[in-house]
Motif scaffolding. Structure first.
Motif, PDB file in Angstrom:
ATOM      1  N   SER A  56       0.986  -1.190  -0.098  1.00 56.66           N
ATOM      2  CA  SER A  56      -0.152  -0.120   0.008  1.00 56.66           C
ATOM      3  C   SER A  56       0.765   1.326  -0.120  1.00 56.66           C
ATOM      4  CB  SER A  56      -0.953   0.056   1.120  1.00 56.66           C
ATOM      5  OG  SER A  56      -0.310  -0.104   2.293  1.00 56.66           O
ATOM      6  N   ASP A  57       2.190   1.194   0.655  1.00 59.12           N
ATOM      7  CA  ASP A  57       3.144   2.277   0.591  1.00 59.12           C
ATOM      8  C   ASP A  57       4.291   1.758   0.215  1.00 59.12           C
ATOM      9  OD1 ASP A  57       4.659   4.377   0.916  1.00 59.12           O
ATOM     10  OD2 ASP A  57       3.652   4.896   2.913  1.00 59.12           O
ATOM     11  N   GLU A  58       4.568   1.898  -1.003  1.00 62.18           N
ATOM     12  CA  GLU A  58       5.896   1.112  -1.724  1.00 62.18           C
ATOM     13  C   GLU A  58       7.138   2.082  -1.041  1.00 62.18           C
ATOM     14  OE1 GLU A  58       5.349   0.566  -5.674  1.00 62.18           O
ATOM     15  OE2 GLU A  58       3.958  -1.378  -5.610  1.00 62.18           O
ATOM     16  N   ARG A  59       7.003   3.247  -0.868  1.00 63.02           N
ATOM     17  CA  ARG A  59       8.164   4.079  -0.592  1.00 63.02           C
ATOM     18  C   ARG A  59       8.606   3.778   0.969  1.00 63.02           C
ATOM     19  NH1 ARG A  59       4.852   7.493  -3.393  1.00 63.02           N
ATOM     20  NH2 ARG A  59       5.649   8.571  -5.122  1.00 63.02           N
ATOM     21  N   ALA A  60       7.572   3.347   1.824  1.00 59.86           N
ATOM     22  CA  ALA A  60       7.615   3.218   3.199  1.00 59.86           C
ATOM     23  C   ALA A  60       8.373   1.533   2.953  1.00 59.86           C
ATOM     24  CB  ALA A  60       6.421   3.207   3.869  1.00 59.86           C
ATOM     25  N   ALA A  61       7.872   0.745   2.309  1.00 55.99           N
ATOM     26  CA  ALA A  61       8.313  -0.385   2.331  1.00 55.99           C
ATOM     27  C   ALA A  61       9.983  -0.534   2.130  1.00 55.99           C
ATOM     28  CB  ALA A  61       7.434  -1.293   1.365  1.00 55.99           C
TER      29      ALA A  61
END
Ligand code: ZN
Length: 246
Positions: free
Chosen positions: A47-52
């Motif tokens: 859902s949040d690829e940057r955070a991943a």
């Protein structure tokens, strides 16, 4: 011989495979099975690829030389957003590869929106890992051939090398394009042996996909009956060169 796992994941799997992998599970599997280095990426469809990616980066920072990051960016993003995150991951965070999952994002390598993934890998000088096999037809190995020809300077790693059922096609793709490398997780032992004898150990890398599958893959490679010199390349030395691990 040094063993490098080129296909590890961190975090939840929203695709419903039913796995959630912690940092501890990755490290414990590496310790238990003598793996020196793992290349780690988020599962697709976060859902949040940057955070991943930030979580992967923190994991790599805490384990220098042992864990390296890889970026899995949605090909549905526009060019600007995709390139911004690809450059951040490779140039700022030191990630070693980009990943395209044609099945998860319903994005065949032939589609116009997939082009940027290959272009970004070429521009940033890192391999593009393309998931193949499960999720066909977008994940058919042969669909990578036109892009491999379009970007001969890019190295393209076919993850799962056709996933057993499309192994023959993955081999055709690799035999056709010298810039294609095969990573045969989930394939049968004789597929890995045939690939190596056909295209050479300099274009073969090992991946586990799941921590619990790591001993399975290592046993499979041992069962190929390949020479120790070839095994040393397939299990580690080729990965160190292809992914430019310093
Ligand atoms: Zn995977």
């Amino acid at each position: 011989m040094e063993i490098i796992d080129t296909h590890a994941h961190l975090g939840p799997s929203p695709t419903g495979v039913g796995t959630e992998t912690s940092e501890q599970e990755v490290l414990e599997a590496m310790d238990a099975h003598g793996v020196a280095v793992s290349l780690v990426m988020p599962q697709s469809l976060q859902s949040d690829e940057r955070a991943a990616h930030d979580r992967v980066h923190a994991f790599a920072q805490a384990n220098p030389g042992r864990i390296y990051g890889m970026a899995s960016i949605s090909p549905l993003w526009d060019d600007t957003a995709y390139f911004a995150e690809a450059r951040r991951c490779v140039r700022d965070l030191g990630f070693k590869a980009l990943k395209l999952h044609p099945g998860s994002y319903n994005t065949s390598p032939l589609l116009p929106r997939a082009e940027k993934c290959f272009r970004a890998a070429a521009e940033l000088g890192v391999p593009l890992i393309v998931h193949t096999g499960a999720g066909a037809p977008p994940s058919l190995p042969a669909l990578v051939i036109p892009r491999a020809r379009e970007f001969p300077e890019a190295t393209i790693v076919l993850a799962h090398a056709g996933y057993a059922i499309y192994c023959e096609e993955a081999l055709v793709a690799a035999e056709t394009c010298p810039n294609i490398v095969l990573e045969p997780s989930w394939c049968q032992y004789y597929n890995a042996r045939r690939f190596t004898r056909s295209i050479g150990a300099d274009r073969m890398v090992m991946g586990s996909d799941h921590p619990a599958n790591l001993p399975v893959e290592l046993a499979k490679w041992r069962a190929t009956g390949l020479s120790e010199a070839d095994l040393a390349k397939c299990l580690g030395a080729t990965a160190r060169r292809v992914f430019k691990l310093d």
